[in-house]
Design a protein around this motif. Structure first.
Motif, short mmCIF file in Angstrom:
data_model
loop_
_atom_site.label_atom_id
_atom_site.label_comp_id
_atom_site.label_asym_id
_atom_site.label_seq_id
_atom_site.Cartn_x
_atom_site.Cartn_y
_atom_site.Cartn_z
N ASP A 77 0.82 -1.21 0.00
CA ASP A 77 0.00 0.00 0.00
C ASP A 77 0.86 1.26 0.00
OD1 ASP A 77 -2.24 -1.61 0.02
OD2 ASP A 77 -2.56 -1.42 2.19
N VAL A 78 1.97 1.24 0.70
CA VAL A 78 2.85 2.41 0.79
C VAL A 78 3.63 2.64 -0.51
CG1 VAL A 78 4.81 3.40 2.05
CG2 VAL A 78 2.98 2.27 3.30
N LEU A 79 3.78 1.60 -1.30
CA LEU A 79 4.51 1.75 -2.57
C LEU A 79 3.85 2.79 -3.47
CD1 LEU A 79 5.56 -1.89 -3.50
CD2 LEU A 79 6.93 -0.09 -2.44
N SER A 80 2.54 2.86 -3.47
CA SER A 80 1.87 3.86 -4.31
C SER A 80 2.19 5.27 -3.81
CB SER A 80 0.36 3.63 -4.36
OG SER A 80 -0.20 3.79 -3.08
N VAL A 81 2.34 5.42 -2.50
CA VAL A 81 2.74 6.73 -1.94
C VAL A 81 4.14 7.08 -2.44
CG1 VAL A 81 3.23 8.00 0.18
CG2 VAL A 81 1.27 6.45 0.09
N ALA A 82 5.05 6.10 -2.39
CA ALA A 82 6.42 6.32 -2.86
C ALA A 82 6.42 6.68 -4.35
CB ALA A 82 7.26 5.09 -2.61
#
Length: 183
Positions: A77-82
């Protein structure tokens, strides 16, 4: 002694002798049977101990894997933020980077990107190297073929989306464009 008594004594003695001879044979058979049962019981105990040890090892490995890869869903999920942060940093024109009004904002975004990379590294999350590499279906997902005279066919010439690993497992494949021979 009477004749009848002699016969009975003789029969008795013969009977006792046969019983004495039969007793060791029966006893030996019984001992052999008990030894066979003991060997079977020992084998069953060893099998049970081995099975118990295997179950314990498997449970320990599963517990370790659960601990090691517990953050997998959250990390995805955090990869999209990155990705969005990287796109935002790449979209900032050079003029705005040099402008004093936006310098604090740009510096803050860059610091956030570095901190995110640091957090990923602490949790064993690493970016997959793609550009210039040969296509590896275990780490890359080819999205298109790009005609190229410079690169060998099958070489990655464009990265559409970065891929990531969490320790030794694929978290997300890199979406790539692969060189194909120019017709």
């Amino acid at each position: 002694m009477t004749e009848e008594s002699k016969v009975t004594d003789t029969d008795d003695t013969t009977l006792r002798a046969e019983t004495v001879e039969a007793a060791p044979v029966a006893e030996q058979d019984r001992v052999a049977e008990l030894e066979a049962q003991l060997a079977e019981a020992k084998s069953a105990v060893m099998y049970a101990q081995a099975e118990t040890q295997n179950v314990r090892r498997r449970a320990e490995k599963e517990a370790q894997d659960a601990k090691t890869y517990a953050a997998t869903g959250f990390a995805r999920d955090v990869l999209s933020v990155a990705d969005n942060l990287s796109r935002a940093l790449a979209a900032i024109p050079v003029e705005l980077k040099d402008d004093e009004k936006f310098k604090g904002l740009v510096t803050g975004l860059e610091a956030t990107g570095r901190e995110l990379d640091s957090v990923f590294a602490r949790h064993g999350i690493s970016k997959i190297v793609a550009l210039g590499e040969a296509l590896d279906p275990n780490r890359h997902q080819a999205m298109m073929e790009v005609p190229s005279a410079e690169a060998e066919p099958g070489t990655i010439v464009q990265e559409i989306q970065s891929g990531y690993m969490i320790r030794d497992r694929l978290l997300r494949p890199a979406l790539v464009g692969v060189a194909k021979k120019v017709d």
